[in-house]
Design an enzyme around this catalytic site. Structure first.
Site, PDB file in Angstrom:
ATOM      1  N   CYS A  99      -8.920   1.912  11.873  1.00  0.00           N
ATOM      2  CA  CYS A  99      -9.496   1.582  10.635  1.00  0.00           C
ATOM      3  C   CYS A  99     -10.691   1.309  10.692  1.00  0.00           C
ATOM      4  O   CYS A  99     -11.157   0.651  11.439  1.00  0.00           O
ATOM      5  CB  CYS A  99      -8.646   0.578  10.192  1.00  0.00           C
ATOM      6  SG  CYS A  99      -9.137   0.226   8.279  1.00  0.00           S
ATOM      7  N   HIS A 141      -1.966   5.339   4.825  1.00  0.00           N
ATOM      8  CA  HIS A 141      -2.822   4.365   5.592  1.00  0.00           C
ATOM      9  C   HIS A 141      -3.807   3.902   4.531  1.00  0.00           C
ATOM     10  O   HIS A 141      -4.086   2.917   4.128  1.00  0.00           O
ATOM     11  CB  HIS A 141      -3.596   4.983   6.657  1.00  0.00           C
ATOM     12  CG  HIS A 141      -4.623   4.036   7.192  1.00  0.00           C
ATOM     13  ND1 HIS A 141      -4.304   3.211   8.347  1.00  0.00           N
ATOM     14  CD2 HIS A 141      -5.785   3.589   6.949  1.00  0.00           C
ATOM     15  CE1 HIS A 141      -5.644   2.450   8.761  1.00  0.00           C
ATOM     16  NE2 HIS A 141      -6.444   2.815   7.464  1.00  0.00           N
ATOM     17  N   GLU A 142      -4.488   5.016   3.846  1.00  0.00           N
ATOM     18  CA  GLU A 142      -5.487   4.807   2.747  1.00  0.00           C
ATOM     19  C   GLU A 142      -4.662   4.335   1.622  1.00  0.00           C
ATOM     20  O   GLU A 142      -5.252   3.332   0.742  1.00  0.00           O
ATOM     21  CB  GLU A 142      -6.190   6.040   2.390  1.00  0.00           C
ATOM     22  CG  GLU A 142      -7.034   6.613   3.616  1.00  0.00           C
ATOM     23  CD  GLU A 142      -8.031   5.460   4.296  1.00  0.00           C
ATOM     24  OE1 GLU A 142      -8.348   4.292   3.716  1.00  0.00           O
ATOM     25  OE2 GLU A 142      -8.058   5.534   5.654  1.00  0.00           O
ATOM     26  N   HIS A 145      -4.516   0.460   1.325  1.00  0.00           N
ATOM     27  CA  HIS A 145      -5.673  -0.154   1.270  1.00  0.00           C
ATOM     28  C   HIS A 145      -5.687  -0.487  -0.432  1.00  0.00           C
ATOM     29  O   HIS A 145      -6.078  -1.482  -0.751  1.00  0.00           O
ATOM     30  CB  HIS A 145      -6.748   0.578   1.454  1.00  0.00           C
ATOM     31  CG  HIS A 145      -7.371   0.514   2.884  1.00  0.00           C
ATOM     32  ND1 HIS A 145      -7.736  -0.638   3.416  1.00  0.00           N
ATOM     33  CD2 HIS A 145      -7.453   1.406   4.000  1.00  0.00           C
ATOM     34  CE1 HIS A 145      -7.952  -0.512   4.851  1.00  0.00           C
ATOM     35  NE2 HIS A 145      -7.816   0.627   4.921  1.00  0.00           N
TER      36      HIS A 145
END
Length: 175
Positions: A99, A141-142, A145
């Site tokens: 990351c 994953h994004e 966020h």
């Protein structure tokens, strides 16, 4: 286009939930272009707006050189605004992730092998996308966020604390 400063853990902004984009303007598109340039500069596969300090639900992704699926030439880069995950596979696949906001850290994370998302593209047009393998992993994953979740949140408290101490030390040595 500008390269934007990266927000790194343990910055509290990374733990906040991002807000939807309500208006599509030239400024929105310029910001997405700047995000993309920043992601390329950092050698990333994806970037969420919060990683450059903006709490908006915007992702940019480009895994063109690592995608297991043959896609049209103009498929990448992906600009994903206000995404919703509308389907998830039951099968989980564990893989090593890095990351941009967690420099020098690699962590094993289990995620659904495939997903389907609904989102707005660069021009504000509504789209749906079925993704699997690496693309599904990068999107998830994004997306995490945007929800204020980091890959270290998948670790035990002890392991997470160790990583955060390393990041704090790294940050102090750089500044």
């Amino acid at each position: 286009m500008s390269i934007l400063p990266i927000v790194t853990a343990p910055d509290e902004r990374l733990k906040q939930k991002s807000q939807p984009v309500l208006e599509f303007t030239d400024q929105t598109r310029k910001f997405m272009d700047d995000m993309l340039k920043t992601m390329y500069h950092e050698d990333g596969a994806g970037l969420a707006a919060v990683q450059v300090g903006v709490l908006k639900r915007i992702l940019v992704i480009d895994i063109q050189d690592h995608d297991s699926v043959a896609r049209p030439k103009d498929f990448y880069p992906l600009f994903i605004v206000n995404p919703e995950i509308i389907e998830k596979a039951e099968e989980l696949v564990t893989a090593n992730e890095g990351c941009i906001s967690l420099p020098e850290q690699r962590i094993e994370v289990a995620r659904p092998e495939s997903i389907k998302i609904r989102y707005l593209d660069y021009h504000g047009k509504s789209r749906e996308l079925k993704a699997n393998d690496w693309l599904a992993r990068v999107i998830q994953h994004e997306y995490d966020h945007l929800e204020g979740k980091l890959m270290i949140d998948y670790l035990s408290n002890l392991k997470r604390d160790v990583v955060l101490r390393k990041l704090k030390k790294l940050k102090n040595n750089i500044v």
